[in-house]
Design a protein around this motif. Structure first.
Motif, PDB file in Angstrom:
ATOM      1  N   GLU A 121       0.811  -1.218   0.000  1.00  0.00           N
ATOM      2  CA  GLU A 121       0.000   0.000   0.000  1.00  0.00           C
ATOM      3  C   GLU A 121       0.846   1.272   0.000  1.00  0.00           C
ATOM      4  O   GLU A 121       0.423   2.316  -0.507  1.00  0.00           O
ATOM      5  N   ILE A 122       2.052   1.193   0.564  1.00  0.00           N
ATOM      6  CA  ILE A 122       2.907   2.376   0.632  1.00  0.00           C
ATOM      7  C   ILE A 122       3.287   2.860  -0.763  1.00  0.00           C
ATOM      8  O   ILE A 122       3.519   4.048  -0.987  1.00  0.00           O
ATOM      9  N   ARG A 123       3.296   1.943  -1.703  1.00  0.00           N
ATOM     10  CA  ARG A 123       3.675   2.310  -3.074  1.00  0.00           C
ATOM     11  C   ARG A 123       2.734   3.358  -3.663  1.00  0.00           C
ATOM     12  O   ARG A 123       3.115   4.125  -4.553  1.00  0.00           O
ATOM     13  N   SER A 124       1.495   3.414  -3.178  1.00  0.00           N
ATOM     14  CA  SER A 124       0.517   4.366  -3.714  1.00  0.00           C
ATOM     15  C   SER A 124       0.504   5.689  -2.945  1.00  0.00           C
ATOM     16  O   SER A 124      -0.247   6.597  -3.310  1.00  0.00           O
ATOM     17  N   TRP A 125       1.313   5.832  -1.897  1.00  0.00           N
ATOM     18  CA  TRP A 125       1.358   7.082  -1.148  1.00  0.00           C
ATOM     19  C   TRP A 125       1.998   8.176  -2.004  1.00  0.00           C
ATOM     20  O   TRP A 125       2.985   7.926  -2.714  1.00  0.00           O
ATOM     21  N   PRO A 126       1.474   9.399  -1.936  1.00  0.00           N
ATOM     22  CA  PRO A 126       2.052  10.498  -2.723  1.00  0.00           C
ATOM     23  C   PRO A 126       3.517  10.742  -2.352  1.00  0.00           C
ATOM     24  O   PRO A 126       3.866  10.773  -1.173  1.00  0.00           O
ATOM     25  N   VAL A 127       4.361  10.875  -3.339  1.00  0.00           N
ATOM     26  CA  VAL A 127       5.787  11.166  -3.207  1.00  0.00           C
ATOM     27  C   VAL A 127       6.517  10.031  -2.484  1.00  0.00           C
ATOM     28  O   VAL A 127       7.495   9.480  -2.994  1.00  0.00           O
ATOM     29  N   VAL A 128       6.050   9.660  -1.282  1.00  0.00           N
ATOM     30  CA  VAL A 128       6.715   8.638  -0.489  1.00  0.00           C
ATOM     31  C   VAL A 128       6.781   7.317  -1.254  1.00  0.00           C
ATOM     32  O   VAL A 128       7.810   6.630  -1.257  1.00  0.00           O
ATOM     33  N   GLY A 129       5.667   6.945  -1.907  1.00  0.00           N
ATOM     34  CA  GLY A 129       5.644   5.699  -2.657  1.00  0.00           C
ATOM     35  C   GLY A 129       6.647   5.700  -3.792  1.00  0.00           C
ATOM     36  O   GLY A 129       7.334   4.703  -4.048  1.00  0.00           O
ATOM     37  N   GLY A 136      14.496   0.963  -4.098  1.00  0.00           N
ATOM     38  CA  GLY A 136      14.632  -0.490  -4.077  1.00  0.00           C
ATOM     39  C   GLY A 136      13.883  -1.179  -2.966  1.00  0.00           C
ATOM     40  O   GLY A 136      14.249  -2.293  -2.568  1.00  0.00           O
ATOM     41  N   THR A 137      12.836  -0.560  -2.455  1.00  0.00           N
ATOM     42  CA  THR A 137      12.041  -1.184  -1.399  1.00  0.00           C
ATOM     43  C   THR A 137      11.430  -2.498  -1.894  1.00  0.00           C
ATOM     44  O   THR A 137      10.964  -2.586  -3.035  1.00  0.00           O
ATOM     45  N   VAL A 138      11.448  -3.505  -1.040  1.00  0.00           N
ATOM     46  CA  VAL A 138      10.801  -4.780  -1.334  1.00  0.00           C
ATOM     47  C   VAL A 138       9.374  -4.696  -0.812  1.00  0.00           C
ATOM     48  O   VAL A 138       9.158  -4.600   0.394  1.00  0.00           O
ATOM     49  N   PHE A 139       8.406  -4.696  -1.705  1.00  0.00           N
ATOM     50  CA  PHE A 139       7.017  -4.546  -1.308  1.00  0.00           C
ATOM     51  C   PHE A 139       6.374  -5.921  -1.081  1.00  0.00           C
ATOM     52  O   PHE A 139       6.555  -6.836  -1.885  1.00  0.00           O
ATOM     53  N   VAL A 140       5.612  -6.002   0.016  1.00  0.00           N
ATOM     54  CA  VAL A 140       4.932  -7.233   0.373  1.00  0.00           C
ATOM     55  C   VAL A 140       3.449  -7.085   0.065  1.00  0.00           C
ATOM     56  O   VAL A 140       2.802  -6.153   0.542  1.00  0.00           O
ATOM     57  N   ASP A 141       2.925  -7.994  -0.727  1.00  0.00           N
ATOM     58  CA  ASP A 141       1.497  -7.995  -1.052  1.00  0.00           C
ATOM     59  C   ASP A 141       0.812  -8.976  -0.110  1.00  0.00           C
ATOM     60  O   ASP A 141       0.854 -10.190  -0.309  1.00  0.00           O
ATOM     61  N   ARG A 142       0.195  -8.437   0.935  1.00  0.00           N
ATOM     62  CA  ARG A 142      -0.424  -9.311   1.944  1.00  0.00           C
ATOM     63  C   ARG A 142      -1.692  -9.992   1.439  1.00  0.00           C
ATOM     64  O   ARG A 142      -2.207 -10.896   2.080  1.00  0.00           O
ATOM     65  N   ALA A 143      -2.184  -9.552   0.271  1.00  0.00           N
ATOM     66  CA  ALA A 143      -3.356 -10.204  -0.313  1.00  0.00           C
ATOM     67  C   ALA A 143      -2.968 -11.443  -1.114  1.00  0.00           C
ATOM     68  O   ALA A 143      -3.841 -12.186  -1.556  1.00  0.00           O
ATOM     69  N   ARG A 144      -1.662 -11.652  -1.317  1.00  0.00           N
ATOM     70  CA  ARG A 144      -1.190 -12.796  -2.094  1.00  0.00           C
ATOM     71  C   ARG A 144      -0.182 -13.575  -1.262  1.00  0.00           C
ATOM     72  O   ARG A 144       1.033 -13.436  -1.414  1.00  0.00           O
ATOM     73  N   PRO A 145      -0.647 -14.408  -0.342  1.00  0.00           N
ATOM     74  CA  PRO A 145       0.256 -15.139   0.551  1.00  0.00           C
ATOM     75  C   PRO A 145       1.228 -16.057  -0.181  1.00  0.00           C
ATOM     76  O   PRO A 145       2.333 -16.291   0.301  1.00  0.00           O
TER      77      PRO A 145
END
Length: 312
Positions: A121-129, A136-145
């Protein structure tokens, strides 16, 4: 506080609005200073864009110094002072910390310029995402275990490449208030990413993040970013608080054996972060995780079990 629900994939805390400071509990700065802090913070976030663009062309030492300085200055723009206790090891490591606020990311980056593991979800935050993705942040999709083993592999690849990686293994934020043990996320530290440290022979370094108000000399939940909170509401509390201090305490590194049990390693790291007394077996794990004996089952079955176990 509410009962902590147990969800294998979406951990949650038992926090609610009662965990936040009452009106007038935290000394506040004038409205004019809050506006100045917001403007300064926005300026630092925008300044992060050229910082990210410069990172690939800079030598390692200069890159780390630039990220650390930007993170520290950004936290200061929000009105938050950083205090560091302890020293990180010189080599790459898996850094694990408790999770209280979005400010945790700035605090960790200020101490250890590193790749982060964060929720998608952080990926969609303005500027921060944008900054997180470019860094190089590793994003975790908690909807896809079923994608979790791939995330662990990405962490392991970064460690093998000599990069430190930071993760918040509680999987969610919580207030971390005094005597608020009922608020802690059910299940404690999730052991999945600890497997990456075991597979790569990397040390695990526990970080303890605490927030206090220097004006009152006591800990505060003003910086907490709770499940029912909005980001704007949380930011408003932070920029309004006077003399907010975040302390990062670096505990001794844990050095897992190649055949260590990631669950015991996770419990040992959690104990070091929260200063919780541990049973004998886990206490021994703090020095060297206890190895496990591989079960006599076919390789294909062991790989299938590994995918399931990583989620636990």
């Amino acid at each position: 506080m509410t009962a902590v629900p147990r969800d294998l994939w979406r951990p949650s805390s038992g926090c609610d609005d009662d965990c936040l400071p009452a009106a007038g509990e935290v000394p506040a700065v004038p409205v004019a200073r809050r506006v100045l802090r917001l403007v300064a913070a926005l300026g630092m976030l925008l300044a992060g864009i050229p910082v990210v663009l410069l990172l690939p062309v800079l030598p390692s030492r200069e890159r780390q110094g630039l990220v650390s300085g930007w993170a520290r200055a950004t936290a200061r723009a929000f009105g938050v002072r950083l205090v560091v206790k302890g020293r990180l090891p010189r080599r790459r490591a898996l850094l694990v910390a408790n999770h209280v606020s979005w400010l945790d990311i700035l605090a960790v980056l200020a101490v250890a310029p590193t790749r982060m593991v964060a929720k998608r979800e952080i990926r969609s935050w303005p500027v921060v995402g944008l900054l997180a993705a470019a860094a190089g942040t590793v994003f975790v999709d908690r909807a896809r275990p079923l994608a979790l083993p791939r995330t662990v592999d990405q962490v392991a690849d970064a460690l093998r490449a000599g990069r430190s990686v930071a993760v918040f293994p509680e999987g969610t934020t919580w207030c971390a208030g005094t005597d608020a043990t009922d608020c802690r996320p059910g299940g404690g530290f999730r052991p999945a990413t600890f497997q990456a440290a075991i597979d790569t022979g990397s040390p695990v370094v526990p970080l303890r993040l605490t927030y206090r108000c220097a004006a009152t000399g006591s800990t505060t939940t003003a910086a907490a970013f709770l499940g029912a909170d909005t980001l704007l509401r949380s930011v408003a509390r932070v920029v309004a608080a006077r003399d907010l201090v975040v302390s990062v305490t670096i505990a001794g590194a844990l050095h897992p054996a190649r055949d260590a049990d990631r669950r015991l390693l996770a419990r040992a790291a959690e104990s070091a972060v929260h200063l919780v007394p541990t049973p004998g077996a886990v206490a021994r794990t703090r020095l060297r995780p206890v190895p496990t004996v591989a079960p006599a089952v076919p390789l294909s079955q062991r790989l299938a079990d590994r995918e399931l176990d990583l989620a636990a």
